[in-house]
Design a protein around this motif. Structure first.
Motif, PDB file in Angstrom:
ATOM      1  N   LYS A 179       0.916  -1.216  -0.087  1.00 38.65           N
ATOM      2  CA  LYS A 179       0.050  -0.184   0.223  1.00 38.65           C
ATOM      3  C   LYS A 179       0.903   1.243  -0.182  1.00 38.65           C
ATOM      4  O   LYS A 179       1.994   1.228   0.600  1.00 38.65           O
ATOM      5  N   ARG A 238       3.944   4.198  -6.939  1.00 42.92           N
ATOM      6  CA  ARG A 238       2.687   3.646  -6.471  1.00 42.92           C
ATOM      7  C   ARG A 238       2.204   2.768  -7.468  1.00 42.92           C
ATOM      8  O   ARG A 238       1.764   1.519  -7.158  1.00 42.92           O
ATOM      9  N   ASP A 260      -3.252   5.084  -1.313  1.00 44.96           N
ATOM     10  CA  ASP A 260      -4.241   3.902  -1.044  1.00 44.96           C
ATOM     11  C   ASP A 260      -4.940   4.082   0.274  1.00 44.96           C
ATOM     12  O   ASP A 260      -6.083   3.950   0.369  1.00 44.96           O
ATOM     13  N   LYS A 301      -9.449   4.142   3.211  1.00 44.79           N
ATOM     14  CA  LYS A 301      -9.231   4.313   2.038  1.00 44.79           C
ATOM     15  C   LYS A 301      -9.152   5.811   1.651  1.00 44.79           C
ATOM     16  O   LYS A 301      -9.888   6.702   2.174  1.00 44.79           O
TER      17      LYS A 301
END
Length: 242
Positions: free
Chosen positions: A32, A183, A205, A220
């Protein structure tokens, strides 16, 4: 996976113990891109230093992939796969960029390999590979070289403490593109960025909001960002002074 369990950290202030991090519990999931944000003075940079091992908690445990690393120093944590990028990158007089990349990678990188890492952070390799990592480089250049060393290490967990600090808007826009690429291309490991810059929050994320040394909320990015936009936890990069 990184787990912080009931972490507290305090310092002595005029004879009194001042708690900066207060019984904090937090999980950073694998793979993440997580941004930790919050108001100034909320404990963000302190938390980054606790994760890296620069300082140790006064209580609680830090677990990396099931292993307790609470008592490990920054060197031992680096060996376990934790990478840390400072707000103000360290300068190394007499050390060239290629030397720094070789140290980070832990092997004798060929020039072509080293150039690949520099290219990933948007630097023309032939202009930088033999430069000294000193004051002749701008803040933005030093930041990008530092990120290149983190990439070269291929760590489990990369922690960036306020990467926007001390650089101009043009350099920050370039850094944002680098993080977007990280990412998009990351298949393993985790990236944690300490920042309140909205451009970085938009690509997260997950967002963790830290206030008064505690996790105020976590979730999130698409869910959390609308709730903090316009506050001091989410600042538009155009408001940067440099």
């Amino acid at each position: 996976m990184l787990e912080l369990k009931n972490i507290s950290y305090g310092v002595e202030d005029n004879g009194d113990n001042k708690e900066i991090i207060k019984d904090l519990t937090l999980t950073i999931s694998d793979g993440k891109f997580t941004v930790i944000t919050g108001p100034n003075g909320g404990g963000k940079s302190t938390l980054a230093k606790l994760i890296a091992g620069i300082i140790k908690p006064t209580s609680g445990r830090i677990i990396l992939d099931g292993e307790d690393i609470t008592d490990m120093n920054i060197t031992d944590r680096a060996r376990k796969g934790v990478g840390f990028a400072f707000q103000q990158p360290v300068k190394f007089k007499g050390i060239k960029v290629i030397d720094l990349l070789r140290i980070a990678a832990g092997k004798d990188l060929k020039v072509a390999e080293a150039c690949t890492y520099l290219s990933e952070v948007g630097l023309c390799a032939r202009d930088y590979i033999n430069r000294e990592v000193n004051g002749s480089l701008s803040g933005g250049e030093l930041k990008r070289i530092e990120i290149a060393t983190v990439i070269a290490r291929d760590v489990k967990l990369s922690v960036f403490d306020e990467p926007e600090a001390g650089i101009d808007l043009w350099s920050f826009q370039n850094l944002t593109r680098i993080f977007e690429k990280m990412r998009a291309e990351r298949t393993s490991g985790s990236v944690v960025v300490i920042s309140h810059q909205e451009r970085l929050l938009k690509i997260a994320d997950e967002i963790v909001v830290l206030a008064n040394g505690k996790v105020k909320t976590q979730g999130k990015g698409e869910d959390i960002l609308p709730t903090i936009t316009g506050t001091d936890a989410a600042v538009d990069s155009c408001s940067m002074l440099n």
